[in-house]
Design an enzyme around this catalytic site. Structure first.
Site, PDB file in Angstrom:
ATOM      1  N   HIS A  56       0.820  -1.224   0.000  1.00 24.90           N
ATOM      2  CA  HIS A  56       0.000   0.000   0.000  1.00 24.90           C
ATOM      3  C   HIS A  56       0.850   1.269   0.000  1.00 24.90           C
ATOM      4  CE1 HIS A  56      -3.612  -2.289   0.460  1.00 24.90           C
ATOM      5  NE2 HIS A  56      -3.308  -2.742   1.661  1.00 24.90           N
TER       6      HIS A  56
ATOM      7  N   ASP B  73      -2.805 -10.654  -2.367  1.00 25.95           N
ATOM      8  CA  ASP B  73      -3.357 -10.139  -1.103  1.00 25.95           C
ATOM      9  C   ASP B  73      -4.840  -9.798  -1.310  1.00 25.95           C
ATOM     10  OD1 ASP B  73      -2.084  -8.733   1.610  1.00 25.95           O
ATOM     11  OD2 ASP B  73      -3.886  -7.699   0.899  1.00 25.95           O
TER      12      ASP B  73
ATOM     13  N   HIS C 226      -6.338  -7.244  -0.367  1.00 25.14           N
ATOM     14  CA  HIS C 226      -6.470  -5.801  -0.619  1.00 25.14           C
ATOM     15  C   HIS C 226      -5.743  -5.416  -1.909  1.00 25.14           C
ATOM     16  CE1 HIS C 226      -6.708  -6.292   3.858  1.00 25.14           C
ATOM     17  NE2 HIS C 226      -7.771  -5.527   3.673  1.00 25.14           N
TER      18      HIS C 226
ATOM     19  N   ASP D 164      -4.415 -12.819   3.405  1.00 27.94           N
ATOM     20  CA  ASP D 164      -5.644 -12.371   4.064  1.00 27.94           C
ATOM     21  C   ASP D 164      -6.899 -12.615   3.234  1.00 27.94           C
ATOM     22  OD1 ASP D 164      -4.649 -10.503   2.321  1.00 27.94           O
ATOM     23  OD2 ASP D 164      -4.564  -8.857   3.760  1.00 27.94           O
TER      24      ASP D 164
HETATM   25 ZN    ZN Z   1      -4.032  -7.172   2.786  1.00 28.49          ZN
END
Ligand code: ZN
Length: 312
Positions: free
Chosen positions: A130, A167, A169, A248
């Protein structure tokens, strides 16, 4: 040829406060599981060096690197934790952890290109995907994978590298850094909508973004990976593959609502390794991103590393 496993005790000391899911125990869980299954014996265990900041500036602006260094050194000196955003906080040990996490990715890249090992996994924190060119966010400070990919291209002279991000996200930071860099193909899956709520519209023609609706299970995720990633990866013929390995999307993980299990991570790793074996002399550097259900994280990392190391 073997698979290296990079980590460092400093990565454990970064602590964002009681109850934060991105916690030191994540690394303990991974290492305990490797030991209890005997997998550690089969790996080339290595200590991560601290990164050279010139490497970091290939992915982040010099201004951001200098500002973060000042801020985190100030936090170290003062002994007082500080919040950078609602999810991301620094403690006195954060700067050292940040340097080791990025240093692992760069050292692993060198070790793989120098044929010391075929592939490497970096069990590091903080994670990186991120972190944008100019900003820390979402538990991330330096973008470990983007820094390593640029090192492979700019310093080690590779012409084409792929970044694979599974991931839960969206890897908005990596996209921010490498969108438009045609030497890099980035393929990703991510739950959408979910933090950071980006990715549905790719920012460059070198991005293959595959948003996945909540509550999707492994079988459907495999189908979209087969259809959306594999032809692009095969056509691109990467000379090396970097993996943003977040776990995740596991069904036990409460930060997302996808339904992957260990067998799905094994399958994904196998497909990516196939591309690496065909086009990239097997060269893979995989870096830990998310994964917050400790048992599921440890088991998923183990199957991932087992495939990388040809131990299945
Ligand atoms: Zn994540």
């Amino acid at each position: 040829m073997s698979t290296a496993f990079y980590t460092h005790s400093d990565c454990r000391l970064h602590d964002m406060g009681r109850g934060h899911p991105e916690c030191p125990q994540r690394l303990d869980a991974i290492q305990d599981h490797l030991r209890s299954t005997g997998l550690d014996v089969a790996l080339d265990l290595r200590d991560a060096p601290a990164v050279d900041l010139r490497c970091v500036e290939r992915a982040h602006s010099a201004r951001y690197v200098a500002e973060l260094k000042n801020l985190l050194e100030e936090v170290s000196a003062s002994g007082q934790p500080r919040a950078l955003d609602p999810d991301t906080a620094a403690c006195p040990a954060t700067w050292q952890a940040v340097l080791r996490a990025a240093g692992a990715a760069v050292a692993a890249t060198d070790a793989v290109i120098d044929r010391e090992v075929e592939s490497a996994f970096c069990a590091v924190r903080p994670p990186g995907h991120h972190a944008t060119r100019d900003e820390a966010m979402g538990f991330c400070f330096f973008n470990n994978v983007a820094i390593a990919a640029r090192h492979a291209l700019d310093v080690r002279g590779l012409n084409r590298v792929a970044i694979v991000d599974f991931d839960v996200h969206h890897g908005n930071g990596t996209e921010d850094i490498i969108a438009g860099d045609e030497r890099v193909l980035m393929v990703s899956i991510f739950q959408h909508p979910l933090y950071p709520f980006s990715g549905a519209v790719p920012k460059g023609t070198n991005m293959v973004n595959v948003p996945i609706p909540p509550y999707t299970k492994g079988g459907e995720v495999r189908e979209v990976i087969e259809a959306m990633w594999m032809p692009q990866l095969e056509a691109f013929r990467p000379e090396m593959i970097f993996i943003s390995a977040g776990f995740d999307a596991h069904r036990e993980d409460e930060l997302g609502q996808l339904g992957l299990v260990e067998a799905d991570y094994e399958w994904i790793t196998r497909r990516v390794k196939g591309v690496a074996d065909r086009h990239a002399k097997g060269r893979i550097v995989s870096c830990l991103e998310g994964g917050y259900a400790l048992g599921a994280l440890a088991r998923s990392v183990a199957v991932h590393v087992r495939v990388l190391a040809d131990l299945t």
